[in-house]
Write an enzyme that holds these catalytic residues in place. Structure first.
Site, PDB file in Angstrom:
ATOM      1  N   SER A 153      10.771  -1.637  -4.644  1.00  0.00           N
ATOM      2  CA  SER A 153      11.254  -2.636  -3.698  1.00  0.00           C
ATOM      3  C   SER A 153      12.311  -3.496  -4.364  1.00  0.00           C
ATOM      4  O   SER A 153      12.211  -3.805  -5.568  1.00  0.00           O
ATOM      5  CB  SER A 153      10.104  -3.536  -3.246  1.00  0.00           C
ATOM      6  OG  SER A 153      10.614  -4.669  -2.571  1.00  0.00           O
ATOM      7  N   TYR A 166       3.732  -8.537  -6.409  1.00  0.00           N
ATOM      8  CA  TYR A 166       4.368  -7.379  -5.766  1.00  0.00           C
ATOM      9  C   TYR A 166       5.602  -6.941  -6.554  1.00  0.00           C
ATOM     10  O   TYR A 166       5.807  -5.749  -6.810  1.00  0.00           O
ATOM     11  CB  TYR A 166       4.737  -7.809  -4.344  1.00  0.00           C
ATOM     12  CG  TYR A 166       5.356  -6.762  -3.464  1.00  0.00           C
ATOM     13  CD1 TYR A 166       4.586  -5.739  -2.912  1.00  0.00           C
ATOM     14  CD2 TYR A 166       6.712  -6.811  -3.149  1.00  0.00           C
ATOM     15  CE1 TYR A 166       5.163  -4.801  -2.071  1.00  0.00           C
ATOM     16  CE2 TYR A 166       7.289  -5.879  -2.312  1.00  0.00           C
ATOM     17  CZ  TYR A 166       6.513  -4.873  -1.770  1.00  0.00           C
ATOM     18  OH  TYR A 166       7.081  -3.948  -0.944  1.00  0.00           O
ATOM     19  N   LYS A 170       6.198  -3.393  -8.295  1.00  0.00           N
ATOM     20  CA  LYS A 170       7.278  -2.554  -7.761  1.00  0.00           C
ATOM     21  C   LYS A 170       8.316  -2.221  -8.826  1.00  0.00           C
ATOM     22  O   LYS A 170       8.955  -1.164  -8.770  1.00  0.00           O
ATOM     23  CB  LYS A 170       7.937  -3.234  -6.561  1.00  0.00           C
ATOM     24  CG  LYS A 170       7.065  -3.238  -5.304  1.00  0.00           C
ATOM     25  CD  LYS A 170       6.624  -1.833  -4.943  1.00  0.00           C
ATOM     26  CE  LYS A 170       6.244  -1.661  -3.505  1.00  0.00           C
ATOM     27  NZ  LYS A 170       5.711  -0.317  -3.219  1.00  0.00           N
TER      28      LYS A 170
END
Ligand code: NAI
Length: 302
Positions: A153, A166, A170
């Site tokens: 991401s 996150y 990622k």
């Protein structure tokens, strides 16, 4: 050149009960792949579970004339990873393609980032990629064929407020890919990564409907499918993808500043040459550690 096809190939798509994973699974099946539709079936923050999401996508694939089986395991345990791969082996006898797509969000600013939010998110994205890939990789190696796609991401590659958990996970899947591409190379196992943007339950509250319409998962999947195809020439690539845009992303290194160590290295050397140290002009991509270390070695050998 004809269609890109997946006849005879077996694919696992994790988190395929909705959003991007569903789109990947539908497209691979529509081009002839036999697909394991994995989904834990929980909510966006990773709580809960159920069979309905995976079952629905399997039914969609079957209704369109394709072949698919459901699996409901969480990707984030070793037992889950093994069982996802076992589902493929029991139903279809092998694994050719693995798309690590399952994901959750627990956004919080860093001060409020408690251990649970950290571990759960890192668990699904990073450990999840490990657990499923670790079970699938030996099967691919045995068959001297594999295509693996990681889902990263921009939040991790470039940064986004409130997503340290996150973002860390990622970005970490890129490190995972960088090593796995080398270990898989001689077995024709190619590993690539996407950094997508797409309308899904993860993003539907963040953008207006007109925008979401142009960011359908179906506009991301063609790149993913190509990376999963026999024709794919690349391994170790990272691609930004969404809304019809496709572009390579890479970690690059500038040409830097170098001085022989026997002349002494001071803080002032850094200060006085920081523009050169910091410059990304003529930056270069390195396919592995040895390539990256070459400039350091060359300076030592001077
Ligand atoms: P989504 O929430 O629709 O899809 C994720 C799927 O993973 C869900 O169906 C969920 O049930 C499943 N899942 C969650 N935990 C699981 C577990 N432990 N085991 C198995 N399945 C599990 O969201 P979306 O947007 O389709 O996300 C897909 C991937 O793309 C995720 O990895 C996400 O982080 C990534 N991504 C999405 C972006 C976007 O703009 N939609 C942006 C950047 C990355």
């Amino acid at each position: 050149m004809g269609e890109v096809r997946f006849d005879g190939k077996v694919a696992i798509v994790t988190g395929a009960g909705g959003g991007l994973g569903r789109s990947h699974a539908l497209m691979l099946a529509s081009r002839g792949a036999k697909v394991v539709v994995n989904d834990l079936g929980g909510t966006m923050d990773g709580s809960g579970a159920g069979n309905a999401m995976a079952d629905k996508v399997v039914n969609e694939i079957k209704a369109a004339g394709g072949m698919a089986v459901a699996n409901y395991d969480g990707v984030d345990t070793v037992a889950g990873g093994k069982n996802i791969v076992k589902t493929a082996l029991d139903a279809f006898g092998k694994v050719d393609i693995l798309i690590n797509n399952a994901g959750i969000l627990r956004d919080k600013s860093f001060v409020k980032m408690d251990e649970e939010a950290w571990e759960k998110v890192v668990g699904v994205h990073l450990k999840g990629a490990y657990c499923v890939t670790h079970a699938a990789f030996p099967v691919m190696k045995e068959n001297a064929y594999g295509r693996i796609v990681m889902t990263s991401s921009a939040a991790g590659l470039f940064g986004n407020f409130g997503q340290t958990n996150y973002g860390a996970a990622k970005a970490a899947v890129v490190g995972f890919m960088n090593v796995l591409k080398l270990e898989g190379g001689k077995y024709n196992i190619k590993v690539n990564t996407i950094a997508p943007i797409a309308a899904s339950r993860m993003t539907e509250s963040l953008m207006p409907p007109e925008l979401l319409e142009k960011l359908k998962p179906e506009f991301v999947t063609p790149l993913v499918a190509y990376l999963c195809s026999e024709e794919c020439p690349e391994t170790g690539g990272i691609y930004s993808v969404g809304g019809g845009y496709f572009a390579r992303i890479a970690l690059m290194e500038g040409t830097g500043f170098a001085k022989p160590v026997d002349k002494g290295i001071s803080i002032e050397d850094i200060r006085d040459n920081f523009a050169a140290v910091n410059s990304l002009e003529n930056a270069k991509y390195h396919p592995n550690l040895q390539s990256e270390n070459a400039a350091i070695m060359a300076n030592i050998m001077k």
